[in-house]
Every structure is written in C-alpha cells, then in structure tokens.
Design a protein around this motif. Structure first.
Motif, PDB file in Angstrom:
ATOM      1  N   UNK A  89      -9.347  19.548-114.181  1.00 35.47           N
ATOM      2  CA  UNK A  89      -7.977  19.059-114.349  1.00 35.47           C
ATOM      3  C   UNK A  89      -8.041  17.755-115.121  1.00 35.47           C
ATOM      4  N   UNK A  90      -7.201  17.617-116.152  1.00 36.11           N
ATOM      5  CA  UNK A  90      -7.093  16.364-116.901  1.00 36.11           C
ATOM      6  C   UNK A  90      -5.621  16.014-117.050  1.00 36.11           C
ATOM      7  N   UNK A  91      -5.271  14.807-116.637  1.00 40.45           N
ATOM      8  CA  UNK A  91      -3.892  14.321-116.731  1.00 40.45           C
ATOM      9  C   UNK A  91      -3.901  13.046-117.558  1.00 40.45           C
ATOM     10  N   UNK A  92      -3.016  12.982-118.566  1.00 40.27           N
ATOM     11  CA  UNK A  92      -2.949  11.811-119.430  1.00 40.27           C
ATOM     12  C   UNK A  92      -1.502  11.340-119.581  1.00 40.27           C
ATOM     13  N   UNK A  93      -1.300  10.035-119.348  1.00 37.83           N
ATOM     14  CA  UNK A  93      -0.010   9.368-119.588  1.00 37.83           C
ATOM     15  C   UNK A  93       1.158  10.091-118.910  1.00 37.83           C
ATOM     16  N   UNK A  94       0.953  10.539-117.687  1.00 36.78           N
ATOM     17  CA  UNK A  94       1.992  11.283-116.972  1.00 36.78           C
ATOM     18  C   UNK A  94       3.128  10.351-116.559  1.00 36.78           C
ATOM     19  N   UNK A  95       4.350  10.755-116.879  1.00 34.88           N
ATOM     20  CA  UNK A  95       5.551  10.013-116.490  1.00 34.88           C
ATOM     21  C   UNK A  95       6.478  10.976-115.767  1.00 34.88           C
ATOM     22  N   UNK A  96       6.833  10.637-114.544  1.00 37.03           N
ATOM     23  CA  UNK A  96       7.736  11.451-113.742  1.00 37.03           C
ATOM     24  C   UNK A  96       8.764  10.523-113.117  1.00 37.03           C
ATOM     25  N   UNK A  97      10.039  10.880-113.232  1.00 34.42           N
ATOM     26  CA  UNK A  97      11.076  10.020-112.670  1.00 34.42           C
ATOM     27  C   UNK A  97      12.311  10.785-112.279  1.00 34.42           C
ATOM     28  N   UNK A  98      13.184  10.052-111.627  1.00 35.35           N
ATOM     29  CA  UNK A  98      14.470  10.602-111.181  1.00 35.35           C
ATOM     30  C   UNK A  98      15.556   9.684-111.715  1.00 35.35           C
ATOM     31  N   UNK A  99      16.335  10.198-112.675  1.00 33.36           N
ATOM     32  CA  UNK A  99      17.318   9.351-113.328  1.00 33.36           C
ATOM     33  C   UNK A  99      16.622   8.295-114.173  1.00 33.36           C
ATOM     34  N   UNK A 100      17.023   7.033-113.985  1.00 40.53           N
ATOM     35  CA  UNK A 100      16.434   5.941-114.754  1.00 40.53           C
ATOM     36  C   UNK A 100      15.177   5.375-114.109  1.00 40.53           C
ATOM     37  N   UNK A 101      14.838   5.852-112.935  1.00 38.70           N
ATOM     38  CA  UNK A 101      13.696   5.299-112.200  1.00 38.70           C
ATOM     39  C   UNK A 101      12.469   6.183-112.359  1.00 38.70           C
ATOM     40  N   UNK A 102      11.393   5.601-112.862  1.00 38.41           N
ATOM     41  CA  UNK A 102      10.139   6.326-112.992  1.00 38.41           C
ATOM     42  C   UNK A 102       9.261   6.063-111.774  1.00 38.41           C
ATOM     43  N   UNK A 116     -14.293  17.302-104.153  1.00 37.17           N
ATOM     44  CA  UNK A 116     -13.116  17.052-103.325  1.00 37.17           C
ATOM     45  C   UNK A 116     -12.637  15.661-103.699  1.00 37.17           C
ATOM     46  N   UNK A 117     -11.465  15.598-104.318  1.00 38.73           N
ATOM     47  CA  UNK A 117     -10.890  14.334-104.760  1.00 38.73           C
ATOM     48  C   UNK A 117      -9.746  13.954-103.829  1.00 38.73           C
ATOM     49  N   UNK A 118      -9.805  12.765-103.262  1.00 37.46           N
ATOM     50  CA  UNK A 118      -8.723  12.262-102.430  1.00 37.46           C
ATOM     51  C   UNK A 118      -7.815  11.349-103.225  1.00 37.46           C
ATOM     52  N   UNK A 119      -6.507  11.547-103.120  1.00 35.56           N
ATOM     53  CA  UNK A 119      -5.530  10.731-103.838  1.00 35.56           C
ATOM     54  C   UNK A 119      -4.762   9.889-102.819  1.00 35.56           C
ATOM     55  N   UNK A 120      -4.820   8.574-102.985  1.00 34.57           N
ATOM     56  CA  UNK A 120      -4.200   7.650-102.038  1.00 34.57           C
ATOM     57  C   UNK A 120      -3.302   6.666-102.782  1.00 34.57           C
ATOM     58  N   UNK A 121      -2.529   5.933-102.005  1.00 34.76           N
ATOM     59  CA  UNK A 121      -1.668   4.918-102.578  1.00 34.76           C
ATOM     60  C   UNK A 121      -0.693   4.418-101.544  1.00 34.76           C
ATOM     61  N   UNK A 122      -0.014   3.296-101.818  1.00 38.13           N
ATOM     62  CA  UNK A 122       0.986   2.786-100.882  1.00 38.13           C
ATOM     63  C   UNK A 122       2.103   3.798-100.660  1.00 38.13           C
ATOM     64  N   UNK A 123       2.849   3.634 -99.578  1.00 46.07           N
ATOM     65  CA  UNK A 123       3.999   4.505 -99.327  1.00 46.07           C
ATOM     66  C   UNK A 123       4.963   4.416-100.506  1.00 46.07           C
ATOM     67  N   UNK A 124       5.412   5.580-100.975  1.00 48.25           N
ATOM     68  CA  UNK A 124       6.319   5.615-102.112  1.00 48.25           C
ATOM     69  C   UNK A 124       5.635   5.492-103.455  1.00 48.25           C
ATOM     70  N   UNK A 125       4.304   5.533-103.461  1.00 46.60           N
ATOM     71  CA  UNK A 125       3.578   5.388-104.730  1.00 46.60           C
ATOM     72  C   UNK A 125       3.670   6.623-105.609  1.00 46.60           C
ATOM     73  N   UNK A 126       4.070   7.747-105.024  1.00 51.12           N
ATOM     74  CA  UNK A 126       4.231   8.957-105.821  1.00 51.12           C
ATOM     75  C   UNK A 126       3.067   9.917-105.749  1.00 51.12           C
ATOM     76  N   UNK A 127       2.314   9.870-104.659  1.00 49.36           N
ATOM     77  CA  UNK A 127       1.146  10.754-104.530  1.00 49.36           C
ATOM     78  C   UNK A 127       1.568  12.224-104.542  1.00 49.36           C
ATOM     79  N   UNK A 128       2.540  12.571-103.707  1.00 47.79           N
ATOM     80  CA  UNK A 128       3.004  13.962-103.650  1.00 47.79           C
ATOM     81  C   UNK A 128       3.791  14.331-104.901  1.00 47.79           C
TER      82      UNK A 128
END
Length: 264
Positions: A13-26, A40-52
């Motif tokens: 899997x390769x992801x480059x410059x991914x931008x995902x948003x809702x309305x004006x908020x990315x 096995x790659x674990x993806x972490x981040x603060x709450x609301x960071x956009x992991x899911x």
C-alpha cells in the motif's frame, strides 16, 4: 515484537498527499504512508486525528479531495471498475464494533462476501464459512448464532472470519481490541499474529491499544494534524520528541505497560 515475513520488504500500500475533509474542514491534509508486504502496521494518533477516516479513504468508503492511493501496485483512481474490483477482492475489513448484520447468523454473515463475489454452491459456501469460523478460534456452534447472542470477543472473531472469507492479501482492522478485556485483547493480538504468519497477510491496524502496538506491530505510523508525524518501530516511537508522542509512548500508562524502558 513480532517480525515481518522474511525477504526484501516491498510496499503493498502506498499513500501520497492524501487529503480528506468534510465541507471546508480537512481532517487529513497531506498524509503519506507506505505499508510493507507481510507486516502488521499500527496506526495511532490523538483523538480526532483521523485514523479511521484515513482507513476508510484508503479503501474508498470516504471520498478524498486529493492524493494518490496505490494498493497492490494499482492506482485506485486510474483503475477501471474491473481492475478496482479485482483489488478489492484481495482485501478484507474488520470494522469497529464488528458491523455484523444483526438479522443474519454468523454463518450467513461470513458468506456475504462469497455470495457477492463468487457463484459457489450452497454446500461450498457452508464449508468455507465453517472453515473460517474454525480459523478464528470460534466453536462450530457459533455458526448458527445471531450477533445478539455473541460476546464482544466472539463478535470480533466472527467479523474477522468475514474479513477473511475471500482469502485476502490485506486485512484492515479498525480498533479490533476496543471493548475487549485485557485477556480477550491479548488473545486477539495473538490470533492476528498467527494468521499473519500462517496466511502471509499484511495487516493495517488502527488502534489506541498500547499492548497491541507493543506485542503485535512491526511498525507504527503516528498521525497528527492530518499528516504523518512519524513511522517506525516502537524503539523509534519512544525516542520521538514531539510532545504528544512523549506523552503517549512514555507517559504513565506506557510505563505501566513496560514501553518506556524501550527508550533506554
């Protein structure tokens, strides 16, 4: 920590410059990531960071504003419908809370991808579904139960069996140990590692479970501010000087899990 399968790592899997948003908020704004075959790659981040959100954008359940997603060497934006379907058949997804169909038995839930993508006979559908039930450590009698009759751990395993129905190369897991007690979570981590080794899977796992990150993951990708903050093994995560990384990987709960000692 688990070791990835042998051989020269290559990116599945390769992801480059991914931008995902809702309305004006990315939510995601310039995310980059490579996932190596067999890890096995674990993806972490603060709450609301956009992991899911990132996971759902990678598999196409959420539209992206910009960026490139390549899976198994195929640019999903440039692929024909037939090419994309061929790639999608090679991944399985375990959604948060399992997302089983409540009106169907475990057997019927597992058969759903098979019914959608194959024309197998009812007998073969039953045989394959029962094999998957056994593969994830459920007892045979679970086949005829409905989700409401299952414990939280059984729901996770049934959902994993459904994700494995088409013998995928990649499995996406969204908070697979959330809601499980420590023993159940540890057993699930062991199951994921066993299946990775036995089936040659690549696992993309969104999680906040420090034990899972320590025990099961070969590498960790940390998200912050919609971007990739760091990617590497736990030994690198604990040395990162970002304040959130320090708090997460070297805070009180991390020390209780024995992670802080890794930085020594």
């Amino acid at each position: 920590m688990a070791e990835a399968n042998g051989g020269t790592p290559d990116n599945i899997i390769s992801v480059r410059d991914l931008v995902v948003g809702f309305g004006d908020r990315n939510v995601i704004d310039g995310f980059d990531l490579d996932v190596r075959r067999g890890e096995i790659l674990g993806v972490v981040g603060p709450s609301g960071a956009g992991k899911s959100v990132t996971l759902r954008a990678v598999i196409g359940l959420l539209p992206k504003k910009a960026g490139i997603v390549e899976v198994l060497g195929v640019d999903l934006d440039q692929a024909t419908a037939k090419e994309r379907l061929a790639v999608e058949r090679r991944w399985g997804v375990l959604f948060q809370q399992g997302a089983l169909f409540s009106s169907q038995t475990v057997l019927q839930n597992i058969q759903m991808p098979l019914r959608e993508h194959t024309s197998l006979s009812p007998k073969l559908l039953d045989e394959i579904a029962r094999l998957k039930i056994d593969l994830v450590g459920l007892k045979p009698e679970a086949a005829d139960r409905f989700p409401s009759e299952l414990s939280g751990g059984m729901i996770k395993r049934a959902a994993l069996a459904r994700a494995l129905a088409l013998d995928p190369d990649i499995v996406f897991l969204d908070e697979p140990t959330a809601g499980l007690d420590p023993i159940g979570a540890a057993d699930f981590d062991k199951l994921i590692m066993t299946l990775r080794d036995a089936l040659g899977l690549t696992v993309y796992m969104v999680t906040h479970d420090l034990d899972s990150l320590t025990t099961a993951c070969d590498r960790i990708a940390a998200l912050k501010g919609g971007k990739t903050l760091a990617v590497g093994p736990m030994s690198e995560m604990v040395k990162n000087d970002d304040p959130w990384m320090q708090q997460y990987f070297r805070g009180e709960r991390a020390r209780a899990a024995g992670i802080g000692a890794t930085a020594a």
